[in-house]
Design an enzyme around this catalytic site. Structure first.
Site, PDB file in Angstrom:
ATOM      1  N   ASP A   1       0.858  -1.187   0.000  1.00  0.00           N
ATOM      2  CA  ASP A   1       0.000   0.000   0.000  1.00  0.00           C
ATOM      3  C   ASP A   1       0.893   1.235   0.000  1.00  0.00           C
ATOM      4  O   ASP A   1       1.708   1.420   0.908  1.00  0.00           O
ATOM      5  CB  ASP A   1      -0.900  -0.005   1.239  1.00  0.00           C
ATOM      6  CG  ASP A   1      -2.276   0.560   0.966  1.00  0.00           C
ATOM      7  OD1 ASP A   1      -2.350   1.579   0.259  1.00  0.00           O
ATOM      8  OD2 ASP A   1      -3.264  -0.012   1.443  1.00  0.00           O
TER       9      ASP A   1
ATOM     10  N   HIS B   1     -11.210  -2.696   3.115  1.00  0.00           N
ATOM     11  CA  HIS B   1     -11.042  -2.335   4.520  1.00  0.00           C
ATOM     12  C   HIS B   1     -11.821  -1.087   4.909  1.00  0.00           C
ATOM     13  O   HIS B   1     -11.957  -0.804   6.106  1.00  0.00           O
ATOM     14  CB  HIS B   1      -9.562  -2.128   4.823  1.00  0.00           C
ATOM     15  CG  HIS B   1      -8.974  -0.969   4.080  1.00  0.00           C
ATOM     16  ND1 HIS B   1      -8.797  -0.970   2.709  1.00  0.00           N
ATOM     17  CD2 HIS B   1      -8.530   0.250   4.504  1.00  0.00           C
ATOM     18  CE1 HIS B   1      -8.278   0.184   2.329  1.00  0.00           C
ATOM     19  NE2 HIS B   1      -8.112   0.938   3.383  1.00  0.00           N
ATOM     20  N   ASP B   2     -12.327  -0.329   3.940  1.00  0.00           N
ATOM     21  CA  ASP B   2     -13.094   0.889   4.211  1.00  0.00           C
ATOM     22  C   ASP B   2     -14.596   0.705   4.022  1.00  0.00           C
ATOM     23  O   ASP B   2     -15.364   1.641   4.281  1.00  0.00           O
ATOM     24  CB  ASP B   2     -12.645   2.012   3.270  1.00  0.00           C
ATOM     25  CG  ASP B   2     -11.296   2.602   3.649  1.00  0.00           C
ATOM     26  OD1 ASP B   2     -10.921   2.518   4.828  1.00  0.00           O
ATOM     27  OD2 ASP B   2     -10.614   3.137   2.754  1.00  0.00           O
TER      28      ASP B   2
ATOM     29  N   GLU C   1      -6.400   4.158  -5.849  1.00  0.00           N
ATOM     30  CA  GLU C   1      -7.683   4.449  -5.193  1.00  0.00           C
ATOM     31  C   GLU C   1      -8.129   5.828  -5.648  1.00  0.00           C
ATOM     32  O   GLU C   1      -7.490   6.827  -5.337  1.00  0.00           O
ATOM     33  CB  GLU C   1      -7.530   4.408  -3.674  1.00  0.00           C
ATOM     34  CG  GLU C   1      -8.854   4.664  -2.955  1.00  0.00           C
ATOM     35  CD  GLU C   1      -8.684   4.917  -1.464  1.00  0.00           C
ATOM     36  OE1 GLU C   1      -9.644   4.684  -0.708  1.00  0.00           O
ATOM     37  OE2 GLU C   1      -7.592   5.372  -1.053  1.00  0.00           O
TER      38      GLU C   1
ATOM     39  N   ASP D   1      -2.912   4.652  -2.351  1.00  0.00           N
ATOM     40  CA  ASP D   1      -3.952   5.243  -1.517  1.00  0.00           C
ATOM     41  C   ASP D   1      -4.291   6.660  -1.983  1.00  0.00           C
ATOM     42  O   ASP D   1      -3.392   7.474  -2.210  1.00  0.00           O
ATOM     43  CB  ASP D   1      -3.452   5.260  -0.066  1.00  0.00           C
ATOM     44  CG  ASP D   1      -4.490   5.726   0.917  1.00  0.00           C
ATOM     45  OD1 ASP D   1      -5.504   5.025   1.083  1.00  0.00           O
ATOM     46  OD2 ASP D   1      -4.291   6.795   1.535  1.00  0.00           O
TER      47      ASP D   1
END
Length: 548
Positions: free
Chosen positions: A98, A316-317, A242, A200
């Site tokens: 990440d 995860h969000d 993302e 990210d």
């Protein structure tokens, strides 16, 4: 066309804090992940996207990085990270790191030095402004985590900018020295043999703060092309950005190979279909399949010739897929299989979030005190103070809060779900005694084994990877159906995404006196003619007989 390895791959996301605790401190770690690599090899995945394990004070569970080239002590050591890369590689699994470079932690040496003196060489690594005309923040920009996006530094008399927590100061990507430092760090990891990066909130690095442009700034794509040339060019790696702001047209800019930016992006238009227009994710709208299919068809068409889609239900969000799009109760298993089938049949790279492969659901905690996520807690306090009711906020949190996906992975029915010896950092899902990996492995008809067969199918069927996509039954409120075609072969993907029996007249494109069933989780269909009866959450993929 000759496909890239990541086009035929299935990626498994691990949220390390919640995956497996090997040392008994209540927090998942690298040793726990290494110990479960055989499980992931059995599942058949090709890559692991690892949420951040870098050194961090954990204000935002690792997305606030204080050293990009070291590992957080609670997760392990750099030597263990190198072992993970090697052991995963021995099993044919690549590690995707990440990359969090919109911001750092306020404990990163760059920021510590920047804050110590206006003359610091790192001062311009971050975004500083003088107070506004009335002595307060320079403007009214808001943080995504609530409150002002500006934090006052009394020592220097200036404000620094942070789109997330005040402990996550944004890097200033207008400074070439930031580019060089980030590129050096990326190459350092790539030289260690990782398989690529998930980037990210990468759509924010081209921001123009004074114009209040945060996402998709005019410099963004130039920065990404520069990054590609400095780090990725000539390497056989995957990159996924993302990009909450991305449109289909924008996604083509990111992922067209000729532009040399990214492999693909995560787009979220299908996610926001269930969010309230005024209140965002803190109030939900029902899942409407017709609207969802329109979004899928739009993205499949837009990236058909140039670019690539990422395919996912959860991360995860986001909430658990079964809770958001399926049935948590009677048809938990059937809906988990149906959702997997219709997603993995699409053109793009599928991502499986940890626990999705056993059909996990949202935990539905009773108290706000059971939640740990900084976004959830900050927004709860802010909105309660503004007059929102506790009941309304808790309903929104249970539906869409980030901790829904962060409960410990349940490995068996023992205490704490086999996650570790100590009480975990966040409460386990209350159903861990029934829904866990050991039970799934022991049941040949489990959600896990359906995922395993789907992943194997994508490796065997080139049409599922590179075939054209043609939507069917666009306006049907309960059935998701489409064709994948390649070199004369026709595969039909059909799924009833409702808890009811559905009978429908088949469109001409699906009429076939003879089919070969590739995967099903009810009885395998032998032919498609006349009317089709589908049971609750029944889904299958079949090869249709050749056209005469």
């Amino acid at each position: 066309m000759q496909r890239k390895w990541w086009q035929g791959a299935v990626v498994y996301q691990i949220y390390p804090r919640s995956f497996c605790d090997a040392n008994g401190d209540g927090v998942g770690d690298l040793a726990g992940i290494i110990g479960k690599l055989d499980y992931l090899e059995t599942l058949g995945v090709d890559a692991i996207w690892l949420s951040p394990v870098y050194k961090s004070p954990m204000d935002d569970n690792g997305y606030d990085i204080s050293d990009y080239q070291d590992i957080a002590a609670e997760f392990g050591t750099l030597a263990q990270m190198e072992t993970l890369i090697a052991e995963a590689g021995r099993r044919g699994i690549r590690i995707v790191m990440d990359l969090v470079v919109n911001h750092t932690s306020d404990e990163h040496p760059w920021f510590v030095d920047a804050k110590a003196s206006k003359g610091s060489p790192y001062r311009d690594f971050y975004i500083w402004r003088q107070p506004g005309p009335h002595g307060g923040p320079p403007d009214d920009q808001r943080s995504y985590f609530g409150g002002s996006a500006w934090e006052y530094d009394a020592a220097s008399g200036e404000y620094y900018f942070h789109l997330f927590s005040r402990r996550q100061p944004d890097l200033d990507w207008e400074n070439p020295a930031v580019h060089e430092a980030v590129h050096r760090m990326m190459n350092w990891w790539l030289d260690k043999g990782i398989g690529g990066f998930r980037m990210d909130v990468i759509d924010l690095i081209g921001k123009e703060v004074d114009k209040q442009i945060t996402a998709d700034g005019p410099r963004l794509h130039g920065l990404l092309r520069q990054m590609h040339e400095a780090t990725l060019a000539g390497r056989d790696v995957v990159t996924v950005g993302e990009t909450w702001s991305a449109t289909p047209e924008g996604a083509r800019l990111y992922s067209d190979p000729a532009r040399r930016e990214l492999s693909m992006v995560f787009s979220f238009e299908h996610v926001t279909q269930t969010w309230d227009v005024e209140h965002g994710k803190w109030r939900s709208r029902p899942f409407e399949l017709v609207a969802f299919k329109r979004v899928v068809a739009k993205w499949q068409a837009a990236l058909a010739e140039a670019g690539w889609n990422s395919l996912f239900w959860s991360n995860h969000d986001l909430p658990r897929a079964v809770s958001k799009y399926g049935d948590e109760g009677r048809f938990r298993v059937e809906s988990a299989k149906a959702l997997a089938t219709v997603l993995h049949g699409l053109r793009g790279t599928p991502y499986v979030y940890q626990g999705e492969e056993i059909g996990l659901v949202n935990p539905r905690f009773d108290s706000i005190d059971d939640y740990r996520d900084i976004e959830t807690l900050n927004l709860y306090r802010e909105r309660i103070a503004a007059g929102e009711t506790h009941e309304a906020m808790m309903a929104g949190i249970r539906a869409n809060g980030r901790d829904n996906a962060r409960t410990p992975m349940p490995w068996d029915a023992s205490e704490h779900g086999g996650f570790g010896k100590a009480a975990p950092w966040i409460r386990p899902n209350p159903d861990y005694a029934e829904v866990n990996v050991a039970a799934a492995l022991a049941d040949p008809d489990s959600v896990f084994h359906h995922y395993r067969r789907l992943i194997r199918l994508r490796k065997d069927e080139e049409a599922l990877v590179l075939g054209d996509y043609r939507p069917l039954l666009d306006e049907h409120p309960e059935v998701f159906a489409y064709l994948r075609t390649l070199d004369g072969r026709r595969l039909a993907v059909v799924g009833n995404l409702s808890p009811r029996d559905v009978e429908l007249a088949l469109p001409a494109e699906l009429e076939s006196a003879r089919v070969r069933c590739l995967i099903a989780h009810y009885d395998a269909p032998q032919s498609l003619s006349g009317r089709l009866a589908l049971r609750p959450y029944e889904a299958f993929i079949v090869e249709l007989a050749p056209l005469p």
